[in-house]
Design an enzyme around this catalytic site. Structure first.
Site, short mmCIF file in Angstrom:
data_model
loop_
_atom_site.label_atom_id
_atom_site.label_comp_id
_atom_site.label_asym_id
_atom_site.label_seq_id
_atom_site.Cartn_x
_atom_site.Cartn_y
_atom_site.Cartn_z
N ASP A 24 9.92 -7.82 17.12
CA ASP A 24 9.92 -6.44 17.65
C ASP A 24 9.88 -6.32 19.18
O ASP A 24 9.20 -5.42 19.72
CB ASP A 24 8.74 -5.64 17.05
CG ASP A 24 8.82 -5.52 15.54
OD1 ASP A 24 9.79 -6.00 14.94
OD2 ASP A 24 7.87 -4.95 14.94
N LYS A 129 13.34 -4.03 9.97
CA LYS A 129 12.24 -3.95 8.98
C LYS A 129 11.56 -2.58 9.06
O LYS A 129 11.14 -2.16 10.13
CB LYS A 129 11.25 -5.09 9.20
CG LYS A 129 10.58 -5.12 10.57
CD LYS A 129 9.60 -6.26 10.63
CE LYS A 129 8.81 -6.29 11.92
NZ LYS A 129 7.98 -5.13 12.20
N LYS A 132 5.48 -3.10 8.83
CA LYS A 132 4.90 -3.89 9.91
C LYS A 132 5.20 -5.37 9.67
O LYS A 132 5.50 -6.11 10.59
CB LYS A 132 3.38 -3.65 9.98
CG LYS A 132 2.98 -2.20 10.22
CD LYS A 132 3.56 -1.65 11.51
CE LYS A 132 3.15 -0.20 11.74
NZ LYS A 132 3.89 0.41 12.86
N VAL A 157 5.59 -8.88 19.58
CA VAL A 157 4.56 -7.84 19.66
C VAL A 157 4.48 -7.03 18.38
O VAL A 157 5.45 -6.94 17.65
CB VAL A 157 4.85 -6.89 20.84
CG1 VAL A 157 4.83 -7.65 22.15
CG2 VAL A 157 6.19 -6.15 20.70
N CYS A 162 2.32 -6.22 13.93
CA CYS A 162 3.50 -6.79 13.25
C CYS A 162 3.53 -8.31 13.26
O CYS A 162 4.03 -8.93 12.32
CB CYS A 162 4.77 -6.20 13.85
SG CYS A 162 4.94 -4.44 13.44
N GLN A 202 -11.55 -21.17 10.20
CA GLN A 202 -11.62 -21.77 8.86
C GLN A 202 -10.50 -22.79 8.64
O GLN A 202 -9.83 -22.80 7.60
CB GLN A 202 -11.58 -20.66 7.79
CG GLN A 202 -12.67 -19.61 7.97
CD GLN A 202 -12.53 -18.48 6.98
OE1 GLN A 202 -12.89 -18.63 5.83
NE2 GLN A 202 -12.00 -17.37 7.45
C1 C5J Z 1 4.40 -3.62 16.01
C2 C5J Z 1 3.29 -1.47 15.87
N1 C5J Z 1 5.60 -4.17 16.21
N2 C5J Z 1 2.23 -1.87 16.57
N3 C5J Z 1 4.36 -2.29 15.67
O1 C5J Z 1 3.38 -4.27 16.15
O2 C5J Z 1 3.34 -0.35 15.41
#
Ligand code: C5J
Length: 224
Positions: A24, A129, A132, A157, A162, A202
């Site tokens: 993203d 997509k 998320k 990001v 995501c 873990q």
């Molecule tokens: C992503 C969001 N890409 N934070 N989307 O993390 O809404």
């Protein structure tokens, strides 16, 4: 076999069965006036990682890894945007509303494009997509299996939304994940820190974490 100095321990993978997934890195999240900014976030920290992600992409391309880009996006009629998601944010600044870069988070709009510095090359996978996570309603699971991919290197990001969701989904599906820590970012520094810790806790419960320098060194060691 590549061996990376990673947390919580050494991480080994075969380049031929490995893909880099860049999550993203689209204008909606990185540019002023996009969805991220509409939700009240400062986009500067996300913008700041673009050069690192560009270096990671260059390394992956040089090493002939499969390269996958994702975009969080919805159909123009919002048929793939459930009401619970559509209600996020202030009225007038929600998914599908008009903004300075076109309709917010809508497929094909200027804001939905990956930033030019990280533009996909011909032959790289681009996954749109609606969720998320990168597996929901994308067909990506089948495509990865058909291509023989076993290991996923993650960047992009935001770290705790995501990226983490995709990494956890990948883990449940039997893919191995390595998160490149300087090639991911959050609007919230504490959330990024916490996510990295959650991933490696873990014994690496949903994957492992390494820096780009360690990944680069691992490829260099293999070559020498
Ligand atoms: C992503 C969001 N890409 N934070 N989307 O993390 O809404």
């Amino acid at each position: 076999m590549i061996q990376v100095d990673a947390r919580p321990g050494a991480y080994r993978f075969e380049p031929a069965t490995t893909a880099l997934v860049v999550i993203d890195m689209q204008r909606d999240f990185l540019d002023p006036g996009g969805f991220g900014a509409a939700l009240g976030n400062d986009v500067a920290p996300l913008r700041a990682i673009v050069p690192v992600v560009a270096d990671l992409l260059a390394l992956a391309r040089h090493q002939s890894l499969t390269v996958i880009h994702t975009r969080e996006s919805h159909a123009p009629d919002l048929s793939d945007c459930p009401p619970a998601k559509h209600q996020q944010g202030k009225p007038g600044l929600r998914i599908g509303d008009p903004g300075p870069m076109g309709r917010i988070l809508i497929r094909g709009e200027p804001g939905n494009q990956i930033v030019p510095e990280l533009a996909p090359l011909d032959g790289e996978w681009v996954i749109d997509k609606p969720g998320k996570g990168m597996f929901y309603a994308t067909g990506l699971d089948r495509r990865l299996r058909d291509a023989g991919i076993e290991t996923l290197l993650f960047a992009g990001v935001t770290t705790e939304v995501c990226v983490q969701t995709s990494m956890r989904e990948a883990c449940d599906r039997g893919f191995r994940g390595l998160l490149i820590e300087d090639a991911t970012e959050s609007y919230f520094p504490d959330f990024k820190r916490a996510t990295l810790e959650m991933v490696v806790a873990q014994g690496g419960i949903v994957g492992q974490v390494a820096g780009l320098a360690a990944l680069r060194a691992a490829f260099r060691n293999k070559e020498s």
